[in-house]
Design a protein around this motif. Structure first.
Motif, PDB file in Angstrom:
ATOM      1  N   VAL A  79      29.887  41.495  56.326  1.00 46.36           N
ATOM      2  CA  VAL A  79      28.723  41.192  55.488  1.00 46.36           C
ATOM      3  C   VAL A  79      27.527  40.876  56.377  1.00 46.36           C
ATOM      4  O   VAL A  79      26.416  41.363  56.143  1.00 46.36           O
ATOM      5  CB  VAL A  79      29.025  40.016  54.524  1.00 46.36           C
ATOM      6  CG1 VAL A  79      27.752  39.479  53.899  1.00 46.36           C
ATOM      7  CG2 VAL A  79      30.006  40.443  53.446  1.00 46.36           C
ATOM      8  N   VAL A 129      28.886  44.543  50.608  1.00 45.28           N
ATOM      9  CA  VAL A 129      28.523  43.322  49.888  1.00 45.28           C
ATOM     10  C   VAL A 129      28.808  43.427  48.391  1.00 45.28           C
ATOM     11  O   VAL A 129      29.558  42.620  47.840  1.00 45.28           O
ATOM     12  CB  VAL A 129      27.039  42.960  50.128  1.00 45.28           C
ATOM     13  CG1 VAL A 129      26.631  41.759  49.304  1.00 45.28           C
ATOM     14  CG2 VAL A 129      26.800  42.700  51.605  1.00 45.28           C
ATOM     15  N   ILE A 130      28.236  44.410  47.750  1.00 48.77           N
ATOM     16  CA  ILE A 130      28.338  44.497  46.286  1.00 48.77           C
ATOM     17  C   ILE A 130      29.781  44.729  45.854  1.00 48.77           C
ATOM     18  O   ILE A 130      30.285  44.070  44.945  1.00 48.77           O
ATOM     19  CB  ILE A 130      27.421  45.605  45.732  1.00 48.77           C
ATOM     20  CG1 ILE A 130      25.974  45.433  46.214  1.00 48.77           C
ATOM     21  CG2 ILE A 130      27.502  45.664  44.212  1.00 48.77           C
ATOM     22  CD1 ILE A 130      25.294  44.165  45.786  1.00 48.77           C
ATOM     23  N   LYS A 133      32.147  41.509  46.127  1.00 54.40           N
ATOM     24  CA  LYS A 133      31.628  40.279  45.530  1.00 54.40           C
ATOM     25  C   LYS A 133      32.717  39.224  45.273  1.00 54.40           C
ATOM     26  O   LYS A 133      32.516  38.059  45.600  1.00 54.40           O
ATOM     27  CB  LYS A 133      30.885  40.577  44.229  1.00 54.40           C
ATOM     28  CG  LYS A 133      30.390  39.322  43.538  1.00 54.40           C
ATOM     29  CD  LYS A 133      29.744  39.621  42.219  1.00 54.40           C
ATOM     30  CE  LYS A 133      29.312  38.314  41.560  1.00 54.40           C
ATOM     31  NZ  LYS A 133      28.747  38.523  40.253  1.00 54.40           N
ATOM     32  N   ILE A 136      33.547  37.171  48.487  1.00 54.64           N
ATOM     33  CA  ILE A 136      32.467  36.582  49.274  1.00 54.64           C
ATOM     34  C   ILE A 136      32.097  35.245  48.636  1.00 54.64           C
ATOM     35  O   ILE A 136      31.978  35.156  47.414  1.00 54.64           O
ATOM     36  CB  ILE A 136      31.242  37.520  49.305  1.00 54.64           C
ATOM     37  CG1 ILE A 136      31.622  38.855  49.961  1.00 54.64           C
ATOM     38  CG2 ILE A 136      30.078  36.879  50.035  1.00 54.64           C
ATOM     39  CD1 ILE A 136      30.536  39.912  49.875  1.00 54.64           C
ATOM     40  N   TYR A 141      26.740  35.397  48.729  1.00 56.30           N
ATOM     41  CA  TYR A 141      26.449  36.550  47.863  1.00 56.30           C
ATOM     42  C   TYR A 141      25.046  36.418  47.258  1.00 56.30           C
ATOM     43  O   TYR A 141      24.297  37.399  47.207  1.00 56.30           O
ATOM     44  CB  TYR A 141      27.507  36.669  46.766  1.00 56.30           C
ATOM     45  CG  TYR A 141      27.360  37.930  45.959  1.00 56.30           C
ATOM     46  CD1 TYR A 141      27.779  39.150  46.481  1.00 56.30           C
ATOM     47  CD2 TYR A 141      26.790  37.914  44.698  1.00 56.30           C
ATOM     48  CE1 TYR A 141      27.637  40.315  45.763  1.00 56.30           C
ATOM     49  CE2 TYR A 141      26.641  39.080  43.967  1.00 56.30           C
ATOM     50  CZ  TYR A 141      27.072  40.277  44.504  1.00 56.30           C
ATOM     51  OH  TYR A 141      26.922  41.434  43.789  1.00 56.30           O
ATOM     52  N   GLU A 142      24.673  35.218  46.811  1.00 58.36           N
ATOM     53  CA  GLU A 142      23.334  34.999  46.254  1.00 58.36           C
ATOM     54  C   GLU A 142      22.257  35.320  47.280  1.00 58.36           C
ATOM     55  O   GLU A 142      21.238  35.939  46.959  1.00 58.36           O
ATOM     56  CB  GLU A 142      23.178  33.548  45.801  1.00 58.36           C
ATOM     57  CG  GLU A 142      23.977  33.189  44.569  1.00 58.36           C
ATOM     58  CD  GLU A 142      24.000  31.688  44.301  1.00 58.36           C
ATOM     59  OE1 GLU A 142      23.226  30.939  44.951  1.00 58.36           O
ATOM     60  OE2 GLU A 142      24.798  31.260  43.454  1.00 58.36           O
ATOM     61  N   CYS A 144      22.529  37.341  49.805  1.00 60.91           N
ATOM     62  CA  CYS A 144      22.527  38.794  50.011  1.00 60.91           C
ATOM     63  C   CYS A 144      21.743  39.494  48.902  1.00 60.91           C
ATOM     64  O   CYS A 144      21.005  40.456  49.158  1.00 60.91           O
ATOM     65  CB  CYS A 144      23.957  39.329  50.072  1.00 60.91           C
ATOM     66  SG  CYS A 144      24.830  38.870  51.579  1.00 60.91           S
TER      67      CYS A 144
END
Length: 194
Positions: A79, A129-130, A133, A136, A141-142, A144
């Protein structure tokens, strides 16, 4: 003589009774001690078995925790690398000190190449990343997603100015650069305090 024999028999009876009581007490103590030792041996075996069960359980959990930690660390490293590449290629779409060729066709080629590199980093960001989710930490995640919003601003400005360099909003590009710098600090802090 009979009296002597009777007295000896009486003494022998008393002595044998005393010896019997002594032997019986000694034998009882011996049997009790043997039983206690046997119980201790059995208790030791049972305790050892329980200790080994706990030890084995701990080793299994420890191994599982290590595997989970290694997987989480690898994902967070991915990430980090993905977000770093994502923001770096977004910045390179319209760098502040941009040195473009004079020829508009060559400028267009430079822009197309930049956009291609950026598109690859967008795909990588989405894949790392997506799609990951659930694995993470929410705060990472927020951040990102906040990066994604900033990069979209840069991407939109780049695509608007793609055909006309005069339409580039350099103030907005500079503001996005500051936001990206703050983003890196935020991501560093959120990963530090996991």
């Amino acid at each position: 003589m009979m009296d002597i024999l009777g007295a000896i028999g009486g003494i022998a009876g008393v002595v044998s009774t005393i010896l019997f009581v002594i032997f019986r007490n000694s034998a009882q103590k011996y049997v009790d001690e043997k039983a206690k030792n046997l119980a201790t041996i059995e208790d030791t075996a049972r305790i050892t078995t329980e200790v080994e069960k706990v030890k084995t359980g701990y080793l299994l959990r420890s191994h599982a925790w290590k595997q989970i930690f290694e997987k989480e660390y690898a994902l967070l490293k991915e990430v980090w690398n993905s977000t770093w590449e994502f923001q770096a290629t977004a910045r390179s779409l319209r760098p502040i000190m941009d040195h473009l060729p004079e020829d508009t066709d060559k400028q267009r080629e430079v822009f197309i190449e930049r956009h291609k590199v950026f598109a690859d980093s967008v795909k990588n960001f989405r894949d790392v990343v997506i799609k990951n989710k659930p694995f993470i930490p929410p705060r990472v995640y927020e951040i990102c997603l906040a990066l994604r919003e900033i990069v979209v601003e840069l991407q939109v400005d780049f695509e608007i100015s793609f055909n006309d360099d005069q339409r580039a909003d350099w103030r907005k590009i500079h503001e996005c650069g500051k936001k990206l710098s703050n983003f890196r600090l935020g991501l560093c802090m959120s990963s530090f305090f996991l």
